[in-house]
Design a protein around this motif. Structure first.
Motif, PDB file in Angstrom:
ATOM      1  N   ILE A 300     -44.046 -32.245  -6.245  1.00  0.00           N
ATOM      2  CA  ILE A 300     -45.236 -32.830  -6.874  1.00  0.00           C
ATOM      3  C   ILE A 300     -45.927 -33.796  -5.914  1.00  0.00           C
ATOM      4  CG2 ILE A 300     -46.016 -34.314  -8.763  1.00  0.00           C
ATOM      5  CD1 ILE A 300     -43.716 -33.118 -10.442  1.00  0.00           C
ATOM      6  N   HIS A 301     -45.144 -34.601  -5.207  1.00  0.00           N
ATOM      7  CA  HIS A 301     -45.704 -35.577  -4.280  1.00  0.00           C
ATOM      8  C   HIS A 301     -46.498 -34.895  -3.178  1.00  0.00           C
ATOM      9  CE1 HIS A 301     -45.657 -38.417  -0.867  1.00  0.00           C
ATOM     10  NE2 HIS A 301     -45.719 -39.353  -1.808  1.00  0.00           N
ATOM     11  N   ASP A 302     -45.981 -33.781  -2.656  1.00  0.00           N
ATOM     12  CA  ASP A 302     -46.656 -33.081  -1.564  1.00  0.00           C
ATOM     13  C   ASP A 302     -47.976 -32.461  -2.010  1.00  0.00           C
ATOM     14  OD1 ASP A 302     -44.581 -33.771   0.062  1.00  0.00           O
ATOM     15  OD2 ASP A 302     -43.603 -31.817   0.023  1.00  0.00           O
ATOM     16  N   ALA A 303     -48.082 -32.156  -3.308  1.00  0.00           N
ATOM     17  CA  ALA A 303     -49.306 -31.526  -3.813  1.00  0.00           C
ATOM     18  C   ALA A 303     -50.307 -32.537  -4.351  1.00  0.00           C
ATOM     19  CB  ALA A 303     -48.956 -30.520  -4.906  1.00  0.00           C
ATOM     20  N   ALA A 304     -49.880 -33.784  -4.550  1.00  0.00           N
ATOM     21  CA  ALA A 304     -50.751 -34.796  -5.163  1.00  0.00           C
ATOM     22  C   ALA A 304     -51.809 -35.280  -4.190  1.00  0.00           C
ATOM     23  CB  ALA A 304     -49.912 -35.971  -5.668  1.00  0.00           C
ATOM     24  N   SER A 305     -52.896 -35.768  -4.751  1.00  0.00           N
ATOM     25  CA  SER A 305     -53.991 -36.277  -3.919  1.00  0.00           C
ATOM     26  C   SER A 305     -53.809 -37.751  -3.557  1.00  0.00           C
ATOM     27  CB  SER A 305     -55.322 -36.114  -4.671  1.00  0.00           C
ATOM     28  OG  SER A 305     -55.273 -36.770  -5.935  1.00  0.00           O
ATOM     29  N   ARG A 306     -52.781 -38.390  -4.112  1.00  0.00           N
ATOM     30  CA  ARG A 306     -52.507 -39.788  -3.772  1.00  0.00           C
ATOM     31  C   ARG A 306     -51.008 -40.031  -3.793  1.00  0.00           C
ATOM     32  NH1 ARG A 306     -51.537 -43.275  -8.175  1.00  0.00           N
ATOM     33  NH2 ARG A 306     -51.874 -42.356 -10.229  1.00  0.00           N
ATOM     34  N   ASP A 307     -50.608 -41.104  -3.142  1.00  0.00           N
ATOM     35  CA  ASP A 307     -49.197 -41.431  -3.035  1.00  0.00           C
ATOM     36  C   ASP A 307     -48.702 -42.075  -4.334  1.00  0.00           C
ATOM     37  OD1 ASP A 307     -46.752 -41.613  -1.853  1.00  0.00           O
ATOM     38  OD2 ASP A 307     -47.157 -43.498  -0.819  1.00  0.00           O
ATOM     39  N   GLY A 370     -43.529 -41.984 -14.347  1.00  0.00           N
ATOM     40  CA  GLY A 370     -43.392 -43.374 -14.767  1.00  0.00           C
ATOM     41  C   GLY A 370     -44.612 -43.792 -15.561  1.00  0.00           C
ATOM     42  N   ASP A 371     -45.266 -44.872 -15.127  1.00  0.00           N
ATOM     43  CA  ASP A 371     -46.476 -45.344 -15.795  1.00  0.00           C
ATOM     44  C   ASP A 371     -47.738 -44.866 -15.088  1.00  0.00           C
ATOM     45  OD1 ASP A 371     -46.191 -46.802 -13.509  1.00  0.00           O
ATOM     46  OD2 ASP A 371     -46.409 -48.773 -14.452  1.00  0.00           O
ATOM     47  N   GLN A 372     -47.611 -43.877 -14.198  1.00  0.00           N
ATOM     48  CA  GLN A 372     -48.755 -43.342 -13.467  1.00  0.00           C
ATOM     49  C   GLN A 372     -49.051 -41.920 -13.928  1.00  0.00           C
ATOM     50  OE1 GLN A 372     -48.561 -44.426  -9.022  1.00  0.00           O
ATOM     51  NE2 GLN A 372     -46.415 -44.519  -9.633  1.00  0.00           N
ATOM     52  N   ASP A 373     -50.337 -41.565 -13.939  1.00  0.00           N
ATOM     53  CA  ASP A 373     -50.769 -40.193 -14.197  1.00  0.00           C
ATOM     54  C   ASP A 373     -51.278 -39.609 -12.887  1.00  0.00           C
ATOM     55  OD1 ASP A 373     -50.147 -40.196 -16.896  1.00  0.00           O
ATOM     56  OD2 ASP A 373     -52.092 -41.025 -17.470  1.00  0.00           O
ATOM     57  N   VAL A 374     -50.594 -38.577 -12.398  1.00  0.00           N
ATOM     58  CA  VAL A 374     -50.890 -38.012 -11.088  1.00  0.00           C
ATOM     59  C   VAL A 374     -51.693 -36.722 -11.274  1.00  0.00           C
ATOM     60  CG1 VAL A 374     -49.920 -37.137  -8.934  1.00  0.00           C
ATOM     61  CG2 VAL A 374     -48.807 -39.034 -10.132  1.00  0.00           C
ATOM     62  N   PHE A 375     -52.864 -36.664 -10.650  1.00  0.00           N
ATOM     63  CA  PHE A 375     -53.778 -35.518 -10.757  1.00  0.00           C
ATOM     64  C   PHE A 375     -53.385 -34.447  -9.743  1.00  0.00           C
ATOM     65  CE2 PHE A 375     -57.773 -33.517  -9.212  1.00  0.00           C
ATOM     66  CZ  PHE A 375     -58.100 -32.812 -10.361  1.00  0.00           C
ATOM     67  N   LEU A 376     -53.249 -33.201 -10.235  1.00  0.00           N
ATOM     68  CA  LEU A 376     -52.833 -32.093  -9.367  1.00  0.00           C
ATOM     69  C   LEU A 376     -53.799 -30.917  -9.414  1.00  0.00           C
ATOM     70  CD1 LEU A 376     -49.029 -32.075 -10.285  1.00  0.00           C
ATOM     71  CD2 LEU A 376     -50.047 -32.931  -8.176  1.00  0.00           C
ATOM     72  N   GLY A 377     -55.020 -31.143  -9.851  1.00  0.00           N
ATOM     73  CA  GLY A 377     -55.996 -30.058  -9.929  1.00  0.00           C
ATOM     74  C   GLY A 377     -56.241 -29.665 -11.377  1.00  0.00           C
ATOM     75  N   TYR A 378     -56.306 -28.341 -11.620  1.00  0.00           N
ATOM     76  CA  TYR A 378     -56.646 -27.853 -12.956  1.00  0.00           C
ATOM     77  C   TYR A 378     -55.716 -26.703 -13.342  1.00  0.00           C
ATOM     78  CZ  TYR A 378     -60.910 -30.490 -12.063  1.00  0.00           C
ATOM     79  OH  TYR A 378     -61.799 -31.484 -11.770  1.00  0.00           O
TER      80      TYR A 378
END
Length: 448
Positions: A300-307, A370-378
Motif C-alpha cells: 500500500i505504501h509503495d502505491a500511495a501518493s504520500r508517505d 490508523g487515523d489517516q485515510d490514504v488515497f490510492l486512486g479509484y
C-alpha cells in the motif's frame, strides 16, 4: 597561555578551588528574592573561573522553583561534569565543566569519592556490567559524595548523606555501523553505544525501526566474543513503513535460513557462530504474522501518493486488515469479489427505483491506516440490490439490501487511470438492469 603558569606554578590552583567554593556557596543561598542579582553573580564567577582555569570552562544555569520539569542534563562534546544544586526554597542551579582540550580528563581529572551501592539484583548487574564493559547505568544511590567540585556535605564525617548519580550517554565522534546478513537479506544496525571496561569492550546497535537490537561483547585478554540479538515488535507502531518492513523481512528470512552473520559495512566478517544464537530469533510462528502484515502495508505504501507511518498495532481491528488484503489484490490488478449485506448512499433525486436492480459506481479508493485515510486512486464496482430503506426524518441516507436470491455479490476492481469523461461519476451510483453475477460465485469470499 599565562593561566597555565599561574595555575601550576603560582597560586592559580588555589584560586580556582576557592572560586569554585564561592560559586557553589552562592548557588545554595536560601534568599532568592533578587534572582537577577544571583544570576549575575553566578555568571561572573563562572566567567572568572573560565579565564583562570587552563583545563575547564564553566557554565551555569538557574532554574525557577515554578519549573516543574525534571532537571535535564544536556550532553554535548566537551562536557565532562554536570551537577545540580537545589536550595531550601526550591530554586536550582546547574553547574557544568567543559573541557578546554581533549586530554583534560587525563591531565586534570575531576575527582569525586563516595560509595555507590545497588539495592536490587538488576542494579547489581548494571554495576557489574559498568565495571567489566563500561556500559552506563541508569541511576544509582551514592553515599557521602564529595570531591574537588563540591563543598564538603557536612563537617562531621560520621553523618551520612544520600545522593543519586547517573552517567551521561557518551557521544562517539566515530560511530560504527554493522550489518546483519541472512541469505539474500540484510539489515544495517546503527551504533547505540561503544564502551570499554576492565574486562572488555561492548558494542550495541539497532536497526532504523528500533526493532532489532544487537549486543557484541569481546574480552580483551581471551578475545572471546559473544553476540546477542533480540527483537521487539512493539517498536513497529509509529515506525516508517519501509524501515519497519526491512526489519521484519530480515527476521522472516533469518527464521527460514537459520543462518545469521554479523559483518562490517564493507562486507568483512565480524562475527559468526550459529550455536550461540537464541532459538527465539528463528521463531517462525511469531514472525510470520508480522511479515504478512508489514508486506500488506509495504504494498500500500509503495502505491500511495504520500508517505505514512505504521499505525498503532495494539488497536488494529481485523476488519481493517481484511480491507488491506482486498486493497493488495486490487493494486495487483485483480478483482475483489465478496458477499455484501447493506450499502449506504445519499439519494439526490425522488425518482422511484424498481427492485431488484443492478447497481454500478465509481469511488475513490481510500484505505484507512490508523487515523489517516490514504488515497490510492479509484475503484469501479457493481452489485445487485434486492430492496431499499428510504431515508427517515433524521437522516438523508438510504440503505440498499442484498439477497441471495439475486446473487449477493459485490465485484470491485481498480481503475489505473480515470478517464476525463468519468470524473463526474465519482461518488455517484447508477441504477440499471439486474446483473448476471453467477460466474463470480466460485471466487467470492464470505461476508464478515
Amino acid at each position: 597561555m599565562p593561566e597555565v603558569y599561574n595555575y601550576y606554578v603560582a597560586n592559580g590552583m588555589e584560586t580556582v578551588n576557592q572560586q569554585i567554593k564561592m560559586l557553589l556557596d552562592a548557588a545554595q543561598k536560601p534568599d532568592l528574592r533578587d534572582p537577577n542579582e544571583l544570576t549575575k553573580k553566578l555568571f561572573d564567577d563562572a566567567k572568572l573561573l573560565s579565564s583562570i582555569d587552563p583545563n575547564y570552562a564553566y557554565s551555569v544555569r538557574s532554574i525557577s522553583k515554578y519549573d516543574k520539569g525534571d532537571l535535564v542534563f544536556f550532553n554535548r562534546p566537551g562536557l565532562v561534569y554536570s551537577t545540580s544544586i537545589t536550595n531550601g526554597e526550591g530554586y536550582s542551579v546547574v553547574i557544568e565543566a567543559i573541557a578546554k582540550y581533549k586530554a583534560v580528563a587525563e591531565f586534570a581529572p575531576i575527582k569525586e569519592s563516595g560509595i555507590v551501592y545497588a539495592d536490587t539484583p538488576e542494579k547489581k548487574q548494571e554495576l557489574l556490567d559498568f565495571r567489566q564493559y563500561g556500559t552506563p547505568f541508569t541511576e544509582m544511590p551514592i553515599k557521602n559524595l564529595e570531591g574537588n567540585l563540591r563543598l564538603p556535605l557536612f563537617d562531621e564525617p560520621q553523618d551520612e548523606v544520600l545522593s543519586r548519580i547517573r552517567l551521561l550517554e557518551q557521544i562517539d565522534p566515530h560511530p560504527l555501523s554493522l550489518t546483519l546478513v541472512s541469505g539474500d537479506a540484510h539489515i544495517v544496525l546503527k551504533q547505540r553505544s561503544r564502551t570499554y571496561g576492565q574486562i572488555g569492550v561492548e558494542w550495541t546497535g539497532e536497526d532504523e525501526a528500533h526493532v532489532i537490537h544487537a549486543r557484541l561483547r569481546t574480552e580483551v585478554d581471551s578475545l572471546k566474543t559473544t553476540l546477542q540479538i533480540t527483537f521487539h515488535f512493539n517498536a513497529l507502531s509509529g515506525s516508517e513503513v519501509p524501515s519497519a518492513f526491512n526489519a521484519v523481512n530480515f527476521l522472516y528470512t533469518a527464521a527460514q535460513s537459520k543462518d545469521v552473520e554479523l559483518q562490517t559495512i564493507d562486507g568483512e566478517p565480524a562475527y559468526f557462530d550459529p550455536e550461540c544464537l537464541d532459538a527465539y530469533l528463528f521463531d517462525q510462528e511469531k514472525i510470520h504474522p508480522w511479515y504478512e502484515l508489514l508486506s500488506l502495508l509495504k504494498t500500500i505504501h509503495d502505491a500511495a501518493s504520500r508517505d505514512f507511518r505504521c499505525p498503532d498495532f495494539a488497536t488494529l481491528k481485523s476488519s481493517q486488515v481484511r480491507r488491506w488484503k482486498e486493497i493488495e489484490h486490487l493494486l495487483n490488478g485483480e478483482q475483489v469479489i465478496r458477499h455484501w449485506d447493506t450499502l449506504k448512499f445519499t439519494k439526490d433525486s425522488n425518482e422511484c427505483i424498481s427492485f431488484p436492480t443492478g447497481v454500478y459506481g465509481i469511488s475513490k479508493l481510500i484505505v484507512p491506516i490508523g487515523d489517516q485515510d490514504v488515497f490510492l486512486g479509484y475503484s469501479q464496482w457493481w452489485l445487485n440490490a434486492a430492496s431499499i430503506t428510504e431515508p427517515s426524518d433524521t437522516t438523508r441516507e438510504c440503505v440498499l439490501h442484498s439477497s441471495v436470491d439475486i446473487c449477493d455479490l459485490l465485484v470491485e476492481h481498480r481503475i489505473k487511470a480515470l478517464k476525463r469523461e468519468d470524473r463526474d461519476k465519482v461518488s455517484h451510483i447508477f441504477i440499471g438492469p439486474v446483473l448476471d453475477l453467477s460466474a463470480y460465485q466460485q471466487y467470492a469470499v464470505p461476508v464478515q
